[in-house]
Every structure is written in structure tokens, then in C-alpha cells.
Design an enzyme around this catalytic site. Structure first.
Site, PDB file in Angstrom:
ATOM      1  N   ASP A 104       0.810  -1.225   0.000  1.00  0.00           N
ATOM      2  CA  ASP A 104       0.000   0.000   0.000  1.00  0.00           C
ATOM      3  C   ASP A 104       0.844   1.276   0.000  1.00  0.00           C
ATOM      4  OD1 ASP A 104      -2.526  -1.173  -0.193  1.00  0.00           O
ATOM      5  OD2 ASP A 104      -2.531  -1.638   1.943  1.00  0.00           O
ATOM      6  N   ASP A 165      -6.986  -4.934  -4.195  1.00  0.00           N
ATOM      7  CA  ASP A 165      -6.698  -3.523  -3.902  1.00  0.00           C
ATOM      8  C   ASP A 165      -5.431  -3.032  -4.608  1.00  0.00           C
ATOM      9  OD1 ASP A 165      -7.784  -5.254  -1.963  1.00  0.00           O
ATOM     10  OD2 ASP A 165      -7.728  -3.730  -0.419  1.00  0.00           O
TER      11      ASP A 165
HETATM   12  N1  GLY Z   1      -7.127  -1.588   0.936  1.00  0.00           N
HETATM   13  C1  GLY Z   1      -7.808  -2.121   2.060  1.00  0.00           C
HETATM   14  C2  GLY Z   1      -9.207  -1.689   2.142  1.00  0.00           C
HETATM   15  O1  GLY Z   1      -9.821  -1.254   1.194  1.00  0.00           O
HETATM   16  O2  GLY Z   1      -9.737  -1.799   3.236  1.00  0.00           O
END
Ligand code: GLY
Length: 383
Positions: A104, A165
Site C-alpha cells: 500500500d 486492492d
Molecule cells: N485496501 C484495504 C481496504 O480497502 O480496506
């Protein structure tokens, strides 16, 4: 679409008014959610353990800066750039800590360092963003042609885990190739996107949240329900990451299959949007309890609006209408414009099986604001 522009103008006025005081009040913090008094929390608090998920390395820590840059590019008020940079420069400390970092870094550094560099040419931001891109590229597994999502947990070997994601995170790699003219970043991003097309998107257009691969051979082992209801279900925010992520891969590469995949994911979402326009946590969750995720709603809306920009009429209108239905439902039923709460969007949920639901989340506000700029056809694309 009739009246949609006038509606978006009104909502944007409310956003400008609210974000002006919320930003002033929260200049020094990096918020994720609001506390019992409905004030923003602070993920940069020195008392938090940075090696824990919820500290400075917390994956949502780029969105506060992102909100500031969205308002800056609109108003050109320096105060937003200054607030954005406070969080951007704090996040640099994550590189030294290193162990808490994950895939992330895209969500963390695209709306902060990359946005700063794109908007102002800040050389410090360019260096930070390239550093983050190299870390993301370093998570690539060549046997399975996927980017590893998370690090191991005490009870989980996650060497072979990839998650939907990441389709948003790989935009950092596209940016790095565009910036450096080195194709390797884009090549890694496209290999990951190709794997996601094959292993995450099901024939009906719905998406797995987590797919586990054998980290040595790259063979698919199984899928996991992740933040959704169960294995084989359809976590709504993940559906949004699929729609928006594949549109963005199409925009960065021109590869038609990415656009086709985004459309399949979008049609699955549109077929499942409830009459109310309010989005559950999982499109396949039981009727009761009626758990919602307004954040997933805003992500899906952003994906649909960006998709609309990539197709001719009348397809365009179909995607825009679906997005506006969702956003109007949020604005009419789930938005707090008062001074009683630092956040706008209410009733967001991290995961179906979390113990608490229906909270505020800074990235719901971010995607809601981004979506309204998209309707107004204003604003820069931070992805
Ligand atoms: N990327 C993790 C979420 O959307 O919670």
C-alpha cells in the site's frame, strides 16, 4: 445528465466549506477515523508503535494529504499545500522503519508525494515517490507474476498473497516509468494486472479479495474471502478497486483487455446496486444484519465515473447515472455537513467480520470528494 452539474456544484460548495475548517483544525495530524467525540484521530502520534499496522505505516495515511491536494488544485490556497506537506514529510520516516511497509505504498505516496510533484515539481517529493516505487517493485514475485500484498502475521504465512486492492497501488509503478523512462516499473505493473485479470475476476465480473499463490511455483493455491463475507463472496470495496484499478491500468497502458475487464466488473456492480443506492459491505452478504460500507460506495462511484470517460455515448451516460445514484444516496443519507464531526461520509466499514462497523474513514471522504470533482470534470487524476 440533467441537473447533475448543478447538484455537483452545490455539493462542492459544501465540501469547500467543510474541508476549510476541518483542515485548519487538523493541520498536524494524519487521520484515519473519528473518535467518540467525533474528532479525527492521529496515526502519526509518536506514542503509536510504527511497526504496528495502525501507526505511521497505516495504509490510509496518504488520503489526508490527498484531500488537501484536491482542494489545493481547486482553490490554489497555499494552506492546503502546507497541510499536505506536513503529512507527506512525516511519512518519509516509514522508509527508515521499513518493516511495517507493504504494497500500500501506492495508496500512501500517490496522493502525497506524487501529487506534490505533479502539482508543484517539488524535487523532494519526486525522490520520495521513486523510493516508494522501488519498494513496491521489490515485492514482485516473478514465478507467479504478482505483487505480494502484506507481510507475514504471527498466524499467517502471506508470502503468496495478492489482493485486488493492489490494482490501485500499481499506478505508482506506471508513474515511475513515465517519470524515469525506465520500462521495468510498468512491466511489473502490467504483469500483476494480467495476473489479476486471470485469477481475481470471475466470469460474472465479481472479484476475489485475496488470491493465494504458491510463492515458489506461482501456482494458484486458493482464494480467501478477506474483508468480505466469505470465500467466493463479493466484498464491495474490492469490486470498486477492480473497476477503478482496471480503468486506471487501461489509461496508463492503452491495453484494451483492461478496459474490457473494468466494464465486466462495473456491470456486475451496477446489477447489484440496491434500490436505495446504499452499498452493503458485501454484495453476497446475508440480508441481516444490514451492514453498509459508504466507503466502498464512493470507490465504486469513482471507478464508474472514470470508466465513463473512456467510452463513447450512450455507454458514458449509463456509467455516470449509476455513479450519481450512489453519490446522491451518500449525500442525502450518509453525509454530515455539520461542525459536530470532522468527517463527511458516515457508515463506512473496514471488513464484514470486524467487531465494529458504520464508522467514518478518511478515504471515504477522499473518494467522495474526488468523485464530485469528476462529475464537475475538474481536478487532476492523482492515480
Ligand atoms: N485496501 C484495504 C481496504 O480497502 O480496506
Amino acid at each position: 445528465m440533467e441537473n447533475c452539474g448543478a447538484w455537483a456544484d452545490q455539493v462542492m460548495e459544501k465540501i469547500r466549506k467543510k474541508i476549510a475548517w476541518v483542515s485548519e483544525k487538523n493541520r498536524e495530524v494524519i487521520p484515519y477515523t473519528t473518535d467518540a467525540d467525533r474528532n479525527y484521530d492521529n496515526r502519526a502520534d509518536q506514542n503509536r508503535d510504527w511497526n504496528q499496522d495502525d501507526g505511521l505505516n497505516w495504509w490510509t495515511n496518504g488520503f489526508w494529504g490527498g484531500i488537501q491536494w484536491l482542494l489545493y488544485q481547486d482553490t490554489r490556497e497555499e494552506t492546503y499545500a502546507e497541510t499536505a506537506r506536513i503529512s507527506e514529510y512525516r511519512l518519509e520516516a516509514c522508509f527508515e522503519q521499513f518493516y511495517g511497509l507493504h504494497h500500500d505504498v501506492g495508496f500512501m505516496f500517490l496522493p502525497t508525494a506524487v501529487a506534490d510533484y505533479r502539482l508543484t515539481g517539488n524535487p523532494r517529493s519526486r525522490r520520495t515517490a521513486l523510493h516508494a516505487a522501488n519498494l513496491l517493485a521489490g515485492r514482485f514475485n516473478p514465478a507467479g507474476r504478482f505483487i505480494r500484498a502484506w507481510n507475514d502475521a504471527e498466524d499467517a504465512d502471506r508470502r503468496g498473497w495478492a489482493i485486488i486492492d493492489c490494482m490501485m497501488n500499481i499506478c505508482l509503478l506506471y508513474w515511475a516509468s513515465e517519470e524515469t523512462r525506465d520500462p521495468r516499473f510498468r512491466q511489473i505493473a502490467m504483469m500483476h494486472a494480467d495476473t489479476a485479470m486471470e485469477h481475481f475476476i470471475r466470469p460474472d465480473g465479481s472479484a476475489n479479495h485475496i488470491v493465494e499463490f504458491d510463492p515458489e511455483t506461482g501456482e494458484e493455491v486458493r482464494s480467501h474471502g478477506g474483508q468480505g463475507y466469505a470465500e467466493g463472496s463479493s466484498w464491495t470495496r474490492g469490486q470498486g478497486w477492480a473497476v477503478y484499478g482496471f480503468v486506471l491500468s487501461f489509461l496508463h497502458t492503452g491495453k484494451q483487455e483492461y478496459l474490457d475487464t473494468a466494464k465486466r466488473a462495473a456491470h456486475y456492480c451496477m446489477a447489484n446496486i440496491p434500490e436505495s443506492g446504499l452499498i452493503p459491505i458485501d454484495f453476497r452478504q446475508p440480508e441481516e444484519p444490514a451492514l453498509e460500507d459508504s466507503c466502498g460506495a464512493c470507490v465504486i462511484a469513482c471507478g464508474l465515473l472514470e470508466l465513463a470517460n473512456c467510452v463513447p455515448e450512450p455507454e458514458q451516460d449509463m456509467y455516470r447515472r449509476a455513479a450519481v445514484k450512489i453519490l446522491k444516496a451518500i449525500e442525502e443519507n450518509r453525509a454530515d455537513w455539520s461542525e459536530d464531526c470532522d468527517a463527511i461520509v458516515q457508515d463506512c466499514s473496514g471488513a464484514y467480520h470486524d467487531t465494529s462497523h458504520h464508522m467514518t474513514m478518511v478515504y471515504a471522504d477522499y473518494y467522495f470528494i474526488e468523485a464530485i470533482y469528476k462529475i464537475k470534470k475538474e481536478g487532476i487524476l492523482l492515480w
